[in-house]
Design an enzyme around this catalytic site. Structure first.
Site, short mmCIF file in Angstrom:
data_model
loop_
_atom_site.label_atom_id
_atom_site.label_comp_id
_atom_site.label_asym_id
_atom_site.label_seq_id
_atom_site.Cartn_x
_atom_site.Cartn_y
_atom_site.Cartn_z
N PRO A 40 0.82 -1.21 0.00
CA PRO A 40 0.00 0.00 0.00
C PRO A 40 0.85 1.26 0.00
O PRO A 40 1.87 1.31 0.67
CB PRO A 40 -0.80 -0.10 1.30
CG PRO A 40 -0.07 -1.09 2.15
CD PRO A 40 0.72 -1.98 1.25
N ASP A 41 0.44 2.22 -0.78
CA ASP A 41 1.12 3.51 -0.81
C ASP A 41 0.44 4.40 0.22
O ASP A 41 -0.67 4.86 0.02
CB ASP A 41 1.00 4.11 -2.21
CG ASP A 41 1.61 5.49 -2.28
OD1 ASP A 41 2.17 5.96 -1.26
OD2 ASP A 41 1.52 6.12 -3.35
N PHE A 42 1.16 4.63 1.32
CA PHE A 42 0.50 5.33 2.42
C PHE A 42 0.28 6.80 2.14
O PHE A 42 -0.42 7.49 2.85
CB PHE A 42 1.31 5.15 3.72
CG PHE A 42 2.55 5.97 3.75
CD1 PHE A 42 2.57 7.20 4.37
CD2 PHE A 42 3.71 5.51 3.13
CE1 PHE A 42 3.72 7.95 4.38
CE2 PHE A 42 4.86 6.26 3.15
CZ PHE A 42 4.86 7.49 3.77
N ARG A 43 0.88 7.30 1.07
CA ARG A 43 0.72 8.73 0.77
C ARG A 43 -0.58 9.00 0.02
O ARG A 43 -0.99 10.14 -0.10
CB ARG A 43 1.88 9.23 -0.08
CG ARG A 43 3.20 9.31 0.66
CD ARG A 43 4.28 9.84 -0.28
NE ARG A 43 5.60 9.77 0.31
CZ ARG A 43 6.36 8.68 0.28
NH1 ARG A 43 5.93 7.59 -0.33
NH2 ARG A 43 7.55 8.67 0.83
N ASN A 68 13.33 1.57 -1.22
CA ASN A 68 12.23 0.83 -0.61
C ASN A 68 12.66 0.13 0.67
O ASN A 68 13.79 -0.35 0.79
CB ASN A 68 11.67 -0.19 -1.60
CG ASN A 68 11.15 0.49 -2.85
OD1 ASN A 68 10.80 1.67 -2.81
ND2 ASN A 68 11.10 -0.22 -3.95
N ASP A 113 10.88 -2.43 1.82
CA ASP A 113 10.11 -3.68 1.84
C ASP A 113 10.95 -4.94 1.67
O ASP A 113 10.43 -6.05 1.74
CB ASP A 113 9.02 -3.62 0.76
CG ASP A 113 9.58 -3.31 -0.64
OD1 ASP A 113 10.70 -3.76 -0.96
OD2 ASP A 113 8.89 -2.60 -1.40
N HIS A 124 17.34 3.75 2.38
CA HIS A 124 16.52 4.30 3.47
C HIS A 124 16.30 3.28 4.59
O HIS A 124 15.36 3.38 5.35
CB HIS A 124 15.19 4.81 2.91
CG HIS A 124 15.38 5.99 2.00
ND1 HIS A 124 14.42 6.45 1.14
CD2 HIS A 124 16.45 6.80 1.80
CE1 HIS A 124 14.88 7.49 0.46
NE2 HIS A 124 16.11 7.72 0.83
#
Ligand SMILES: [Zn+2]
Length: 453
Positions: free
Chosen positions: A186-189, A260, A262, A279
């Protein structure tokens, strides 16, 4: 890292902080000052340089203070031009070896120092231009009109031909969130996605607050919820991830730099040493005071939706945070080290699924040499500069981003879905069946949550 400012160098005494820290600081300062200069309403070059150098000077001093070390300007760097010791001294940039560590007593007033910095940046820009005209010592020294295109076409087909020609064996792949979208992460933005809506019940001031340290310290619950949603092991790698693995298997991949968190690159079977998680990720965790935390214990807390506090025996009790890089935090040391090591060797850069909005990651597209082809695979065209931004970038010695316009000689573009782009590339390379087999195998393995035992 890439501009004259870094070439002039922000030298923090090596015995105090590491070289990579100094590099990282220089790069961050350069980025911030550049952003402010280009966002300003200054219209002429002199005005832009003035804003750039003034801001850079302020930021450098602030960074040095934060690090608790004396700062000075020195020579060095990789922009192809460096200032001589004499120039630095006469410009007032090179403060003696024993500057006041208190920071207040400067050898020259702030204003003098900044105008000296201005002169120096201009001088270096001029010298670089002369070098390029004269063709001395610069690989890109030919006149621009003589330059042949480096790709037969600026699309996937052109890149396929380039790879097949055997001209590259050190491909660097830069990955952004877009390559994981088809995995179902899911793209939280994006408003409307479950994750964003779930986070909204916490009344986040803005979605990205979840990655801000100040906010986390007061309210760690939203981050823990996000961690639960994103925890590796729940999503299968995408065809794009499998394509990167194929590049590795063919002996063509130097490194995959990913934004990412993930860990899907590793899930696709790419060895850890090929991956730079710029990151961070969930592989390790620490409390806010720096004590390492047991990742299995972290996982248990995340699963239960509980915030974890430090369990080190001295009764520390600080909040525990997986080693995800928050805004304002330095990137992992490994990132800076491998950027410096890898990019000079890079002979093809592939950039996929990123808006190139987050620095310093985004700036990496400027690191390969000027004779290295690049390809962007993304839903939108990104990484290009408008004319005035390009002018100031040139002036201060920064890379000028992608060029998909008339003067393009090396930047291929595939607009659209990442998976489709890399499936097409695999087909043109004759790797179609291998990629299909990897993807099918990956899908057949129902993602298993790596539950702690
Ligand atoms: Zn602790």
């Amino acid at each position: 890292m890439s501009g004259h400012l870094a070439a002039v160098g922000f030298h923090v005494f090596e015995e105090t902080v590491s070289d990579t820290t100094a590099q990282m600081v220089a790069s961050r300062v350069e980025e911030a000052a550049f952003a402010e200069a280009t966002a300003s309403d200054a219209s002429d070059e002199a005005g832009l340089i003035r804003i750039y150098t003034a801001r850079a000077g302020e930021l450098l001093r602030a960074e040095a203070k934060k690090l608790g070390v004396p700062s000075r300007w020195g020579s060095g760097g990789d922009a192809g031009v460096t200032a001589t010791e004499a120039e630095l001294t006469s410009s007032g940039m090179l403060v003696g070896d024993e500057p006041a560590s208190g920071g207040e007593s400067e050898t020259s007033s702030d204003e003098e120092e900044l105008s000296a910095l201005q002169r120096l940046v201009q001088k270096l820009a001029l010298r670089k231009a002369e070098q390029e005209e004269g063709g001395e010592g610069e690989p890109s020294g030919e006149a621009e009109e003589d330059l042949e295109p480096l790709l037969s076409s600026f699309d996937v087909a052109g890149v396929a031909e380039y790879i097949k020609s055997g001209k590259c064996g050190n491909i660097i792949f830069m990955a952004g969130a877009g390559i994981s979208v088809s995995a179902g992460i899911p793209d939280f933005r994006t408003p409307g996605t479950g994750l964003y809506d779930n986070l909204q019940k916490y009344d986040l001031p803005h979605p990205t607050a979840v990655f801000e340290l100040d906010y986390f310290q007061e309210n760690p619950a939203p981050f823990y919820l996000l961690a639960k949603e994103l925890y590796p092991g729940q999503y299968p790698p995408t065809p794009t991830h499998h394509f990167v693995r194929l590049l590795h298997e063919k002996g063509l991949l130097l490194r995959c730099f990913t934004q990412n968190i993930d860990s899907l690159e590793a899930a696709a079977g790419l060895p850890h040493e090929r991956i730079v998680a710029a990151h961070g990720n969930f592989d390790s965790a620490r409390c806010l005071k720096g004590h390492p935390a047991d990742v299995h214990r972290v996982r248990e807390h995340v699963d239960r939706g509980e915030v974890m506090r430090c369990e080190s025996c001295d009764g520390c009790d600080a909040l525990v945070k997986p080693d995800i890089v928050f805004f304002g935090e330095n990137l992992p040391e490994r990132f800076a080290r491998l950027v410096a090591e890898d990019f000079p060797k890079c002979d093809l850069l592939i950039v996929a699924g990123t808006s190139l909005a987050v620095h310093p990651f985004a700036g990496l597209i400027n690191h390969p040499g000027e004779d290295v082809p690049r390809m962007l695979v993304n839903r939108e065209k990104v990484g290009e500069m408008d004319e005035s931004t390009r002018a100031i970038a040139k002036l201060i010695g920064r890379g000028t981003g992608f060029d998909f316009g008339e003067t393009n000689r090396r930047d291929a573009l595939h607009l659209g879905d990442c998976d489709a782009g890399f499936e097409e590339l695999a087909r043109l390379l004759g790797w179609e069946d291998e990629l299909k087999a990897l993807v099918e195998k990956g899908r057949a393995q129902t993602p298993v949550k790596e539950r702690p035992s």
